[in-house]
Design an enzyme around this catalytic site. Sequence first.
Site, PDB file in Angstrom:
ATOM      1  N   SER A  29       0.827  -1.219   0.000  1.00 21.84           N
ATOM      2  CA  SER A  29       0.000   0.000   0.000  1.00 21.84           C
ATOM      3  C   SER A  29       0.857   1.263   0.000  1.00 21.84           C
ATOM      4  CB  SER A  29      -0.910   0.014   1.227  1.00 21.84           C
ATOM      5  OG  SER A  29      -1.839  -1.031   1.175  1.00 21.84           O
ATOM      6  N   HIS A  60      -3.680   0.324  -4.986  1.00 21.39           N
ATOM      7  CA  HIS A  60      -3.126  -0.871  -5.627  1.00 21.39           C
ATOM      8  C   HIS A  60      -3.568  -0.877  -7.089  1.00 21.39           C
ATOM      9  CE1 HIS A  60      -1.687  -3.190  -2.022  1.00 21.39           C
ATOM     10  NE2 HIS A  60      -2.411  -2.259  -1.451  1.00 21.39           N
ATOM     11  N   HIS A  82      -5.377  -9.534  -1.267  1.00 23.50           N
ATOM     12  CA  HIS A  82      -5.421  -9.776   0.178  1.00 23.50           C
ATOM     13  C   HIS A  82      -6.470 -10.837   0.508  1.00 23.50           C
ATOM     14  CE1 HIS A  82      -3.902  -5.660  -0.363  1.00 23.50           C
ATOM     15  NE2 HIS A  82      -3.193  -5.867   0.741  1.00 23.50           N
ATOM     16  N   TYR A  84      -8.452 -10.614   3.006  1.00 22.64           N
ATOM     17  CA  TYR A  84      -9.684  -9.941   3.445  1.00 22.64           C
ATOM     18  C   TYR A  84     -10.566  -9.474   2.289  1.00 22.64           C
ATOM     19  CZ  TYR A  84      -7.121  -5.524   2.630  1.00 22.64           C
ATOM     20  OH  TYR A  84      -6.401  -4.505   2.061  1.00 22.64           O
ATOM     21  N   GLU A  85     -10.019  -9.513   1.063  1.00 21.86           N
ATOM     22  CA  GLU A  85     -10.841  -9.143  -0.099  1.00 21.86           C
ATOM     23  C   GLU A  85     -11.771 -10.281  -0.508  1.00 21.86           C
ATOM     24  OE1 GLU A  85      -8.564  -6.519  -3.144  1.00 21.86           O
ATOM     25  OE2 GLU A  85      -7.034  -7.658  -2.080  1.00 21.86           O
ATOM     26  N   ALA A 112       2.932  -2.102   3.890  1.00 21.74           N
ATOM     27  CA  ALA A 112       2.706  -1.058   4.890  1.00 21.74           C
ATOM     28  C   ALA A 112       2.259  -1.773   6.159  1.00 21.74           C
ATOM     29  CB  ALA A 112       1.620  -0.099   4.407  1.00 21.74           C
ATOM     30  N   MET A 210      -1.659  -7.008   7.130  1.00 21.07           N
ATOM     31  CA  MET A 210      -2.723  -7.880   6.606  1.00 21.07           C
ATOM     32  C   MET A 210      -2.306  -8.574   5.310  1.00 21.07           C
ATOM     33  SD  MET A 210      -5.814  -5.108   7.090  1.00 21.07           S
ATOM     34  CE  MET A 210      -5.898  -4.075   8.574  1.00 21.07           C
ATOM     35  N   SER A 211      -1.003  -8.753   5.099  1.00 24.60           N
ATOM     36  CA  SER A 211      -0.542  -9.329   3.835  1.00 24.60           C
ATOM     37  C   SER A 211       0.766 -10.081   4.035  1.00 24.60           C
ATOM     38  CB  SER A 211      -0.342  -8.209   2.794  1.00 24.60           C
ATOM     39  OG  SER A 211       0.739  -7.369   3.183  1.00 24.60           O
ATOM     40  N   ASN A 234       2.255   3.697  10.596  1.00 31.41           N
ATOM     41  CA  ASN A 234       1.558   4.228  11.775  1.00 31.41           C
ATOM     42  C   ASN A 234       1.920   3.348  12.960  1.00 31.41           C
ATOM     43  OD1 ASN A 234      -0.456   2.445  10.001  1.00 31.41           O
ATOM     44  ND2 ASN A 234      -0.884   2.034  12.162  1.00 31.41           N
ATOM     45  N   HIS A 246      -6.779   4.385   6.713  1.00 32.27           N
ATOM     46  CA  HIS A 246      -5.955   4.036   5.550  1.00 32.27           C
ATOM     47  C   HIS A 246      -5.293   5.271   4.938  1.00 32.27           C
ATOM     48  CE1 HIS A 246      -4.578   1.337   2.454  1.00 32.27           C
ATOM     49  NE2 HIS A 246      -5.100   2.071   1.497  1.00 32.27           N
TER      50      HIS A 246
END
Length: 271
Positions: A29, A60, A82, A84-85, A112, A210-211, A234, A246
């Site tokens: 990201s 992306h 991902h 989560y997609e 990220a 998350m990746s 962050n 995000h």
Amino acid sequence: MELARIKESVEYVKGILNDEPEIGIILGSGLGVLAEEVEDKVIIKYADIPNMPTSTVKGHAGQYVFGKLNGKKVIMMQGRFHYYEGNKMETLSLPVYIMKNLGVKNLIVTNAAGGVNTEFKPGDLMLINDHINFAFNNPLMGKNEEEIGPRFPDMSEAYSKDLIKLAKDVASKLDVDVKEGVYLMMTGPTYETPAEIRMVRALGGDAVGMSTVPEVIAANHCGLKVLGISCITNMAAGILDQPLNHAEVIETSNRVKNTFIKLVKEIVKSM
């Protein structure tokens, strides 16, 4: 992942490219800007490749970018998929197997991530020396294709010690301060709760995201050497007592993009 599906995807991409890439790069990201540095580029949209899902996350681009970076032949994923997609975990391995079959030997995986180690700060770059899979799933579940790799891949050096040393040497030469640590994957798409972050810290995680983990598992399965780099965009939930979003991820990625580009380009040159 079925071998027939992989071969169908590979044949399509080979029909467009007229050369073999040496190095694969997955851009996380806000880090897709590195693809703009590629010379003599050939772009292949994921949507045009058989069996490939589409990337739905803002920031992306959803395409392979092939060409030269600092004199080396590279293929970049400008945008990733991902869990989560809604993708199956095994689907996340397909882009890696494609790159392997195109000739890639070394894979640079970027992301990220939220900083869990309190000595980190937003904008830091962390070399990943290990990971913890808290997605509680694995892209190698199901029938194993021996032509791709072994049933039980060794993960004792999931991130190449040689490539970590190379990256450290390059960072030192460029006077870029890099951290090193353990990346823990959660499924998302929610950011973690403060209690979950306390758990991550107790388990030894330095950054959370998350990746990355599914791709690294697939890369080890098929014999690629991996270098992982997290951009700490962050501090994770509960550390600074502020909400997460995000937009902050993209903003911090943009702030450090010049350092990131300089570092990765020099690493590629040295590989």
